[in-house]
Write a protein that holds these residues in place. Structure first.
Motif, short mmCIF file in Angstrom:
data_model
loop_
_atom_site.label_atom_id
_atom_site.label_comp_id
_atom_site.label_asym_id
_atom_site.label_seq_id
_atom_site.Cartn_x
_atom_site.Cartn_y
_atom_site.Cartn_z
N ILE A 122 0.84 -1.20 0.00
CA ILE A 122 0.00 0.00 0.00
C ILE A 122 0.89 1.26 0.00
CG2 ILE A 122 -1.71 1.32 1.33
CD1 ILE A 122 -2.82 -1.46 2.27
N SER A 123 1.93 1.25 0.82
CA SER A 123 2.85 2.39 0.84
C SER A 123 3.55 2.56 -0.50
CB SER A 123 3.94 2.21 1.90
OG SER A 123 3.41 1.74 3.08
N LEU A 124 3.95 1.43 -1.07
CA LEU A 124 4.66 1.48 -2.35
C LEU A 124 3.77 2.08 -3.44
CD1 LEU A 124 7.22 0.66 -3.93
CD2 LEU A 124 6.17 -1.54 -4.35
N GLN A 125 2.52 1.67 -3.44
CA GLN A 125 1.61 2.19 -4.45
C GLN A 125 1.37 3.69 -4.27
OE1 GLN A 125 -2.00 0.19 -6.29
NE2 GLN A 125 -2.94 1.47 -4.72
N GLU A 126 1.23 4.12 -3.02
CA GLU A 126 1.05 5.55 -2.75
C GLU A 126 2.22 6.34 -3.31
OE1 GLU A 126 0.44 6.07 1.43
OE2 GLU A 126 -1.62 5.36 1.31
N LEU A 127 3.40 5.80 -3.08
CA LEU A 127 4.62 6.45 -3.54
C LEU A 127 4.67 6.50 -5.07
CD1 LEU A 127 6.96 7.41 -1.68
CD2 LEU A 127 8.20 5.38 -2.37
N LYS A 152 15.17 12.32 -5.00
CA LYS A 152 16.16 11.42 -4.41
C LYS A 152 15.59 10.74 -3.16
CE LYS A 152 20.89 11.40 -3.04
NZ LYS A 152 21.81 12.20 -2.25
N LYS A 153 14.93 11.52 -2.34
CA LYS A 153 14.34 10.97 -1.11
C LYS A 153 13.29 9.92 -1.43
CE LYS A 153 15.03 14.61 2.21
NZ LYS A 153 14.56 15.99 2.32
N MET A 154 12.48 10.21 -2.43
CA MET A 154 11.43 9.26 -2.80
C MET A 154 12.02 7.97 -3.32
SD MET A 154 8.05 10.92 -4.38
CE MET A 154 8.69 12.25 -5.33
N LYS A 155 13.09 8.11 -4.11
CA LYS A 155 13.75 6.92 -4.65
C LYS A 155 14.31 6.06 -3.53
CE LYS A 155 14.97 8.05 -9.38
NZ LYS A 155 15.94 8.81 -10.20
N GLU A 156 14.86 6.71 -2.54
CA GLU A 156 15.42 5.98 -1.39
C GLU A 156 14.33 5.28 -0.62
OE1 GLU A 156 19.27 8.92 -0.70
OE2 GLU A 156 17.63 8.91 0.76
N ALA A 157 13.23 6.00 -0.40
CA ALA A 157 12.11 5.41 0.34
C ALA A 157 11.56 4.20 -0.41
CB ALA A 157 11.01 6.46 0.53
N ARG A 158 11.50 4.34 -1.74
CA ARG A 158 10.97 3.25 -2.56
C ARG A 158 11.88 2.03 -2.48
NH1 ARG A 158 10.23 0.63 -7.36
NH2 ARG A 158 8.06 0.58 -8.03
N ALA A 159 13.17 2.27 -2.60
CA ALA A 159 14.13 1.17 -2.57
C ALA A 159 14.04 0.43 -1.23
CB ALA A 159 15.54 1.70 -2.79
N LYS A 164 3.81 13.63 -9.99
CA LYS A 164 4.84 14.66 -9.90
C LYS A 164 5.66 14.77 -11.19
CE LYS A 164 4.37 16.47 -5.85
NZ LYS A 164 3.88 17.84 -5.84
N LYS A 165 5.50 13.80 -12.06
CA LYS A 165 6.34 13.76 -13.26
C LYS A 165 6.27 15.04 -14.07
CE LYS A 165 8.09 9.37 -14.57
NZ LYS A 165 7.66 8.02 -14.90
N ASN A 166 5.08 15.58 -14.19
CA ASN A 166 4.93 16.81 -14.95
C ASN A 166 5.63 17.97 -14.27
OD1 ASN A 166 3.47 15.61 -16.98
ND2 ASN A 166 1.53 15.90 -15.90
#
Ligand code: ZN
Length: 110
Positions: free
Chosen positions: A9-14, A35-42, A21-23
């Motif tokens: 569920i957290s992963l999907q939210e992210l 960078k922070k989001m990528k770290e959280a995802r990993a 946010k891509k746009n």
């Protein structure tokens, strides 16, 4: 709730947040946040079992979402009303359960 389910569920939210946010990225969404989001995802992915993460990835690619709540006994991905034996289980949210129609991962809310 099952830990893998919570992670999903957290992963999907992210992932959905990142997609939205891509746009903004194009107009200068801060590199720091990315960078922070990528770290959280990993971190989340590292705790997920391989086959569950693979299932998640397949579903996201196919539908744009992978984990959906059950509302009024219906899968909120495809709106199939779930079979009684699934709904009456006392193990709800205690394991990874998928919709028999669309295959999305299901969770129950209060
Ligand atoms: Zn479904």
């Amino acid at each position: 709730m099952d830990k893998q389910l919570l992670l999903l569920i957290s992963l999907q939210e992210l992932d959905i947040f990142r997609k939205e946010k891509k746009n903004e990225e194009k107009v200068g969404f801060e590199i720091d946040n990315i960078k922070k989001m990528k770290e959280a995802r990993a971190k989340i992915v590292s705790q997920l079992k391989d086959h569950i993460y693979r299932k998640y990835t397949r579903l996201i690619k196919r539908y744009g979402n992978a984990v959906v709540p059950v509302v009024n006994n219906a899968c909120q991905g495809c709106y199939l009303v779930l079979p009684t034996q699934m709904i009456s289980s006392d193990q709800l949210n205690e394991s990874i359960v998928t919709c028999p129609n669309c295959g999305r991962i299901l969770y129950w809310t209060d």
